[in-house]
Design a protein around this motif. Structure first.
Motif: not given
Length: 381
Positions: A79-85, A105-109
């Motif tokens: 849920x953290x916006x600063x976590x991108x991957x 969550x829309x994160x790169x995997x």
């Protein structure tokens, strides 16, 4: 010099591979070199968020390396916006749920392999990731080993002429755990926990064969469980229900035949833990983790079979060492750098979830080949 921070949730970092290769030798090594240089002159700074089930283990790792960000709550981390991957190196049985949550969550995997326990799930996750518009990648570390990079260089340079065959030997003796501790985790030998050498190693062999030699068209395999009783980390005996050896024949486009033996019940009598011999009309090569040797057609000796006399030739001395010609970095770190550039710069990257799905497909068809005792053609996904 400007610096850009990228948050990376590392799930499974308390495990051997997640900790040693991905945290210490990859992300922390990137930080030690001052970050990853980007095209615009800035430095990309990985900021790990350690994720796992054990507070004590996470805290100990964080304290050891001067890190402060760790959690047992994956939902909160995603849920953290600063976590991108999001990166996953958990046991295979736990991977699907976490990857789906990260995609939602829309994160790169970026994930270890196998990406799923079955092909249908692997394909579904690749489709979900594409639909979500995220970047996704699968660890394919053996492509970045010095020995295999030299081998790929030989193939690209046309050294072999027409390639005829590939012979691979991988494995070592994994102690049962009774009188000496096993050097692999016990879940590897329980089928219910996603263990088995076929699901572990066939995805590796798929990307090695596909990326260096060509598309794998068919597989014939014999899979077995040589040692059916082992002892876990607490010294408690258990039934080893997963396969610990797999013997495969892989047919590659262009008529190349690859034979690869994988075993955790073999004692090593070779120079490295994995070796591939490639034979072609113009020359041959033997490549391991770090080294590669060649024998050209013009320098190939003419052995004569005579079992009545002792061998007088030193066959190993008749091969030439392939030089490094460049400095090879840790393979895991090299691929991390490529994936991070893919995320932030949209640099080319081919080792995605679809590549991971093809690896799962080969393992699944290999197991089916062993069950049914027949050759399995591999359809395109």
């Amino acid at each position: 010099m400007a610096r850009r921070t990228i948050g990376i949730a590392l799930n499974g970092v308390t495990g051997r591979m997640g900790y040693r290769q991905h945290l210490v030798r990859s992300l922390l090594a990137i930080r030690e070199q001052g970050g990853l240089p980007l095209r615009d002159g800035t430095r990309l700074w990985p900021e790990p968020v350690l994720v796992g089930r054990s507070e004590a283990k996470l805290r100990e790792i964080a304290d050891r390396h001067g890190l402060t960000d760790w959690t047992t709550d994956l939902t909160a981390a995603l849920a953290r916006p600063d976590v991108e991957v999001y990166f996953d190196s958990q046991v295979t049985a736990q991977r699907e749920k976490a990857l789906r949550a990260a995609i939602d969550a829309g994160k790169h995997i970026y994930t270890e392999k196998p990406i799923a326990e079955d092909l249908a799930t692997a394909v579904d996750m690749a489709r979900l990731a594409d639909a979500a518009g995220i970047k996704h990648g699968v660890v394919q570390d053996k492509l970045f080993l010095p020995g295999l990079r030299k081998l790929a260089r030989l193939v690209e340079g046309g050294f072999f002429g027409r390639i005829l065959s590939v012979r691979g030997e991988f494995g070592y003796w994994v102690f049962e755990g009774d009188w000496q501790a096993a050097q692999r985790p016990s879940w590897n030998y329980r089928a219910a926990d996603g263990g088995g050498i076929t699901v572990d190693m066939f995805p590796h062999w798929h990307y090695v064969l596909e990326q260096i030699f060509g598309t794998v068209k068919a597989v014939t395999a014999h899979v077995t469980n040589h040692i059916d009783r082992r002892w876990d980390e607490a010294g408690v005996g258990y039934d080893a229900t997963a396969d610990d050896a797999a013997y495969g024949i892989f047919e590659i486009e262009g008529g190349i035949v690859a034979q690869i033996n994988s075993s955790w019940a073999v004692r090593v009598y070779r120079d490295e833990l994995v070796e591939f011999q490639v034979d072609g009309t113009e020359g041959s090569a033997v490549a391991g983790l770090r080294n590669c040797r060649v024998q050209h057609r013009a320098t190939t000796p003419k052995p004569v079979w005579n079992p009545d006399l002792p061998a007088t030739e030193d066959f190993r001395s008749q091969w030439q060492v392939v030089p490094d010609n460049e400095e090879f970095d840790n393979g895991f770190k090299a691929q991390w750098e490529l994936f991070l550039r893919h995320v932030v710069e949209d640099a080319p990257y081919t080792w995605d979830l679809w590549a991971g799905a093809r690896g799962v497909q080969l393992a699944e068809l290999g197991l089916r080949s062993a069950r049914e005792g027949r050759r399995m053609e591999i359809p395109e996904l």
